[in-house]
Enzyme design. Structure first.
Site, short mmCIF file in Angstrom:
data_model
loop_
_atom_site.label_atom_id
_atom_site.label_comp_id
_atom_site.label_asym_id
_atom_site.label_seq_id
_atom_site.Cartn_x
_atom_site.Cartn_y
_atom_site.Cartn_z
CG HIS A 111 -1.83 1.15 1.32
ND1 HIS A 111 -2.97 1.26 0.55
CD2 HIS A 111 -1.78 2.29 2.07
CE1 HIS A 111 -3.58 2.40 0.82
NE2 HIS A 111 -2.88 3.05 1.74
CG LEU A 146 -9.23 -0.98 2.25
CD1 LEU A 146 -9.14 -2.03 1.13
CD2 LEU A 146 -9.99 0.25 1.76
C1 GRF Z 1 1.09 1.42 -7.03
O1 GRF Z 1 0.86 2.76 -6.66
C2 GRF Z 1 1.03 0.59 -5.80
O2 GRF Z 1 1.37 1.30 -4.63
C3 GRF Z 1 -0.40 0.19 -5.69
O3 GRF Z 1 -0.82 0.03 -7.04
C4 GRF Z 1 -0.07 0.93 -7.88
C5 GRF Z 1 0.37 0.26 -9.15
O4 GRF Z 1 1.22 -0.79 -8.79
N1 GRF Z 1 -0.51 -1.02 -4.92
P1 GRF Z 1 1.88 -1.73 -9.95
O5 GRF Z 1 2.77 -0.84 -10.78
O6 GRF Z 1 0.73 -2.27 -10.79
O7 GRF Z 1 2.64 -2.78 -9.21
#
Ligand code: GRF
Length: 197
Positions: A111, A146
């Site tokens: 997160h 969550l």
């Molecule tokens: C990122 O901001 C991550 O923190 C959140 O989803 C976004 C995209 O992540 N969990 P990714 O590039 O698909 O791994």
């Protein structure tokens, strides 16, 4: 025997790529057995296939309004590969207690905030609006509430003068790419001690 790791994505899967790369770099207690997306247009699917990892798609849209049926379809894909660990990595669907409970202690999520601050969405904008001088990301065990489970790792990112949500998100994402692989490497080896980067 290695721990079998499944990864859920929704988009580009940049965190998934780092997790798979680290597992494939050797001397890792985990091995990637599935990358699943909730849409066939997820860019991470092609990247997973290029890295030799099996993929699946369970589009959430046909299940509109029937979350339990969507989650049963997710679990059916997982049952085909029997993973020991499930990593949510940029997965943008909320999972109910019905899905999460059987994965208690075996499901991780990343997160983009220093939990327990800023659960939910738009974390970077909220940190800027609050005037925080420090932000970051967290890897935690997933519980039905969550963004609320036990924390396994955190990385701090300074907020710089002139930062926008986009510039801050970019720096946080770079730390996510360091933190998540470090946490999964330890977790797959049975170590849940806190990592702070
Ligand atoms: C990122 O901001 C991550 O923190 C959140 O989803 C976004 C995209 O992540 N969990 P990714 O590039 O698909 O791994």
């Amino acid at each position: 025997m290695k721990k079998r790791v499944a990864i859920f994505i929704s988009g580009g899967g940049s965190n998934m790529v780092r997790l798979v790369e680290d597992m494939q770099s050797g001397d890792h207690a985990g091995e990637p057995v599935l990358v699943l997306a909730n849409g066939a247009d997820a860019g991470g699917l092609k990247k997973a296939q290029e890295m030799g990892v099996a993929t699946a798609v369970v589009d959430h849209r046909p299940f509109k309004g029937n979350r339990p049926a969507f989650e049963a379809a997710l679990q059916a894909e997982l049952d085909k590969v029997s993973p020991d660990i499930l990593c949510l990595a940029g997965f943008m669907r909320v999972l109910t207690e019905g899905f999460v409970a059987p994965w208690d202690g075996k499901m991780l999520n990343i997160h983009p905030s220093l939990l327990p601050k800023y659960k939910g969405l738009h974390t970077h904008a909220r940190a800027l609006e609050a005037g925080d001088r420090e932000h970051g990301c967290t890897v935690h065990l997933v519980t039905p509430a969550l963004d609320d489970g036990p924390i396994l790792g955190q990385a701090n990112v300074p907020v710089l003068d002139g930062d926008t949500a986009e510039t801050l998100a970019t720096r946080v994402l770079a730390q996510e790419h360091r933190l998540y692989p470090a946490v999964l490497r330890r977790f797959a080896g049975g170590d849940t001690s806190l990592i702070r980067l």
